[in-house]
Design a protein around this motif. Structure first.
Motif, PDB file in Angstrom:
ATOM      1  N   LEU A  21       0.824  -1.213   0.000  1.00 20.35           N
ATOM      2  CA  LEU A  21       0.000   0.000   0.000  1.00 20.35           C
ATOM      3  C   LEU A  21       0.857   1.261   0.000  1.00 20.35           C
ATOM      4  CD1 LEU A  21      -2.853  -1.007   2.469  1.00 20.35           C
ATOM      5  CD2 LEU A  21      -3.034  -0.621   0.014  1.00 20.35           C
ATOM      6  N   LEU A  22       1.915   1.263   0.809  1.00 19.09           N
ATOM      7  CA  LEU A  22       2.801   2.422   0.844  1.00 19.09           C
ATOM      8  C   LEU A  22       3.524   2.607  -0.488  1.00 19.09           C
ATOM      9  CD1 LEU A  22       4.350   2.129   4.416  1.00 19.09           C
ATOM     10  CD2 LEU A  22       2.691   3.801   3.601  1.00 19.09           C
ATOM     11  N   GLY A  23       3.944   1.517  -1.103  1.00 14.37           N
ATOM     12  CA  GLY A  23       4.599   1.600  -2.398  1.00 14.37           C
ATOM     13  C   GLY A  23       3.666   2.104  -3.482  1.00 14.37           C
ATOM     14  N   GLY A  24       2.433   1.658  -3.448  1.00 20.34           N
ATOM     15  CA  GLY A  24       1.436   2.143  -4.414  1.00 20.34           C
ATOM     16  C   GLY A  24       1.153   3.621  -4.249  1.00 20.34           C
ATOM     17  N   ALA A  25       1.015   4.066  -3.006  1.00 20.85           N
ATOM     18  CA  ALA A  25       0.773   5.488  -2.751  1.00 20.85           C
ATOM     19  C   ALA A  25       1.971   6.334  -3.179  1.00 20.85           C
ATOM     20  CB  ALA A  25       0.468   5.709  -1.262  1.00 20.85           C
ATOM     21  N   ALA A  26       3.167   5.857  -2.890  1.00 22.67           N
ATOM     22  CA  ALA A  26       4.371   6.588  -3.305  1.00 22.67           C
ATOM     23  C   ALA A  26       4.464   6.640  -4.827  1.00 22.67           C
ATOM     24  CB  ALA A  26       5.620   5.926  -2.715  1.00 22.67           C
ATOM     25  N   GLY A  27       4.101   5.568  -5.500  1.00 24.46           N
ATOM     26  CA  GLY A  27       4.113   5.552  -6.959  1.00 24.46           C
ATOM     27  C   GLY A  27       3.144   6.563  -7.547  1.00 24.46           C
ATOM     28  N   LEU A  28       1.961   6.680  -6.958  1.00 27.12           N
ATOM     29  CA  LEU A  28       0.992   7.668  -7.437  1.00 27.12           C
ATOM     30  C   LEU A  28       1.493   9.092  -7.237  1.00 27.12           C
ATOM     31  CD1 LEU A  28      -2.370   6.075  -6.242  1.00 27.12           C
ATOM     32  CD2 LEU A  28      -1.535   6.308  -8.582  1.00 27.12           C
ATOM     33  N   LEU A  29       2.123   9.344  -6.096  1.00 27.81           N
ATOM     34  CA  LEU A  29       2.660  10.679  -5.837  1.00 27.81           C
ATOM     35  C   LEU A  29       3.787  11.026  -6.805  1.00 27.81           C
ATOM     36  CD1 LEU A  29       2.716  10.740  -1.933  1.00 27.81           C
ATOM     37  CD2 LEU A  29       1.204  12.030  -3.441  1.00 27.81           C
ATOM     38  N   VAL A  30       4.677  10.088  -7.052  1.00 24.38           N
ATOM     39  CA  VAL A  30       5.788  10.329  -7.979  1.00 24.38           C
ATOM     40  C   VAL A  30       5.257  10.522  -9.396  1.00 24.38           C
ATOM     41  CG1 VAL A  30       7.817   9.249  -9.030  1.00 24.38           C
ATOM     42  CG2 VAL A  30       7.511   9.202  -6.558  1.00 24.38           C
ATOM     43  N   ALA A  31       4.249   9.756  -9.795  1.00 24.83           N
ATOM     44  CA  ALA A  31       3.673   9.895 -11.129  1.00 24.83           C
ATOM     45  C   ALA A  31       3.027  11.271 -11.288  1.00 24.83           C
ATOM     46  CB  ALA A  31       2.658   8.792 -11.377  1.00 24.83           C
ATOM     47  N   ASN A  32       2.308  11.724 -10.274  1.00 21.58           N
ATOM     48  CA  ASN A  32       1.670  13.040 -10.343  1.00 21.58           C
ATOM     49  C   ASN A  32       2.720  14.145 -10.404  1.00 21.58           C
ATOM     50  OD1 ASN A  32      -0.413  14.880 -10.406  1.00 21.58           O
ATOM     51  ND2 ASN A  32      -0.601  14.980  -8.190  1.00 21.58           N
ATOM     52  N   TRP A  33       3.752  14.035  -9.599  1.00 17.96           N
ATOM     53  CA  TRP A  33       4.838  15.020  -9.611  1.00 17.96           C
ATOM     54  C   TRP A  33       5.549  15.000 -10.959  1.00 17.96           C
ATOM     55  CZ3 TRP A  33      10.175  14.069  -9.907  1.00 17.96           C
ATOM     56  CH2 TRP A  33      10.978  15.196  -9.739  1.00 17.96           C
ATOM     57  N   GLY A  34       5.810  13.830 -11.477  1.00 18.94           N
ATOM     58  CA  GLY A  34       6.492  13.710 -12.761  1.00 18.94           C
ATOM     59  C   GLY A  34       5.680  14.300 -13.895  1.00 18.94           C
ATOM     60  N   LEU A  35       4.370  14.138 -13.855  1.00 16.97           N
ATOM     61  CA  LEU A  35       3.515  14.732 -14.877  1.00 16.97           C
ATOM     62  C   LEU A  35       3.569  16.251 -14.816  1.00 16.97           C
ATOM     63  CD1 LEU A  35       1.584  14.094 -17.152  1.00 16.97           C
ATOM     64  CD2 LEU A  35      -0.259  13.989 -15.485  1.00 16.97           C
ATOM     65  N   ASP A  36       3.579  16.804 -13.607  1.00 21.14           N
ATOM     66  CA  ASP A  36       3.720  18.259 -13.460  1.00 21.14           C
ATOM     67  C   ASP A  36       5.048  18.737 -14.029  1.00 21.14           C
ATOM     68  OD1 ASP A  36       1.255  18.463 -12.249  1.00 21.14           O
ATOM     69  OD2 ASP A  36       2.063  18.403 -10.210  1.00 21.14           O
ATOM     70  N   VAL A  37       6.107  17.998 -13.791  1.00 23.23           N
ATOM     71  CA  VAL A  37       7.426  18.368 -14.315  1.00 23.23           C
ATOM     72  C   VAL A  37       7.431  18.309 -15.837  1.00 23.23           C
ATOM     73  CG1 VAL A  37       9.842  17.646 -14.438  1.00 23.23           C
ATOM     74  CG2 VAL A  37       8.685  17.724 -12.231  1.00 23.23           C
ATOM     75  N   LEU A  38       6.859  17.264 -16.410  1.00 25.08           N
ATOM     76  CA  LEU A  38       6.812  17.142 -17.863  1.00 25.08           C
ATOM     77  C   LEU A  38       5.994  18.258 -18.504  1.00 25.08           C
ATOM     78  CD1 LEU A  38       6.435  13.295 -18.348  1.00 25.08           C
ATOM     79  CD2 LEU A  38       8.436  14.712 -18.850  1.00 25.08           C
ATOM     80  N   VAL A  39       4.889  18.637 -17.881  1.00 25.96           N
ATOM     81  CA  VAL A  39       4.085  19.735 -18.408  1.00 25.96           C
ATOM     82  C   VAL A  39       4.864  21.045 -18.329  1.00 25.96           C
ATOM     83  CG1 VAL A  39       2.024  21.141 -17.955  1.00 25.96           C
ATOM     84  CG2 VAL A  39       1.858  18.658 -17.973  1.00 25.96           C
ATOM     85  N   ALA A  40       5.595  21.252 -17.239  1.00 30.45           N
ATOM     86  CA  ALA A  40       6.362  22.492 -17.085  1.00 30.45           C
ATOM     87  C   ALA A  40       7.513  22.560 -18.080  1.00 30.45           C
ATOM     88  CB  ALA A  40       6.899  22.583 -15.659  1.00 30.45           C
ATOM     89  N   LEU A  41       8.122  21.436 -18.410  1.00 28.37           N
ATOM     90  CA  LEU A  41       9.261  21.427 -19.313  1.00 28.37           C
ATOM     91  C   LEU A  41       8.869  21.276 -20.782  1.00 28.37           C
ATOM     92  CD1 LEU A  41      11.724  19.149 -17.313  1.00 28.37           C
ATOM     93  CD2 LEU A  41      11.719  21.641 -17.475  1.00 28.37           C
ATOM     94  N   GLY A  42       7.628  20.895 -21.039  1.00 24.39           N
ATOM     95  CA  GLY A  42       7.200  20.621 -22.407  1.00 24.39           C
ATOM     96  C   GLY A  42       6.985  21.879 -23.218  1.00 24.39           C
ATOM     97  N   PRO A  43       6.849  21.724 -24.523  1.00 21.35           N
ATOM     98  CA  PRO A  43       6.593  22.874 -25.390  1.00 21.35           C
ATOM     99  C   PRO A  43       5.215  23.464 -25.112  1.00 21.35           C
ATOM    100  CG  PRO A  43       6.557  20.829 -26.652  1.00 21.35           C
ATOM    101  CD  PRO A  43       6.958  20.483 -25.262  1.00 21.35           C
TER     102      PRO A  43
END
Length: 58
Positions: free
Chosen positions: A26-48
């Motif tokens: 459960l902790l690993g799944g929650a951490a994965g969701l948080l990292v995925a959400n953060w990573g999506l924000d980073v990709l949107v900020a760095l994208g064209p």
């Protein structure tokens, strides 16, 4: 509890290692969701900026 015929001990459901693995999963799944959400924000900020509806992602 011991089985009267074989003398073997019965295994309990929900043993501590089983609970530990469940909590870790459960902790690993929650951490994965948080990292995925953060990573999506980073990709949107760095994208064209010319990609339509990039800021309106789900």
């Amino acid at each position: 509890m011991t089985c009267p015929t074989s003398g073997k001990r019965a295994r309990r459901e929900g043993s501590p290692p089983g609970r530990t693995f469940s909590v870790l999963a459960l902790l690993g799944g929650a951490a994965g969701l948080l990292v995925a959400n953060w990573g999506l924000d980073v990709l949107v900020a760095l994208g064209p900026r010319d990609i339509p509806r990039l800021e309106q992602r789900a």
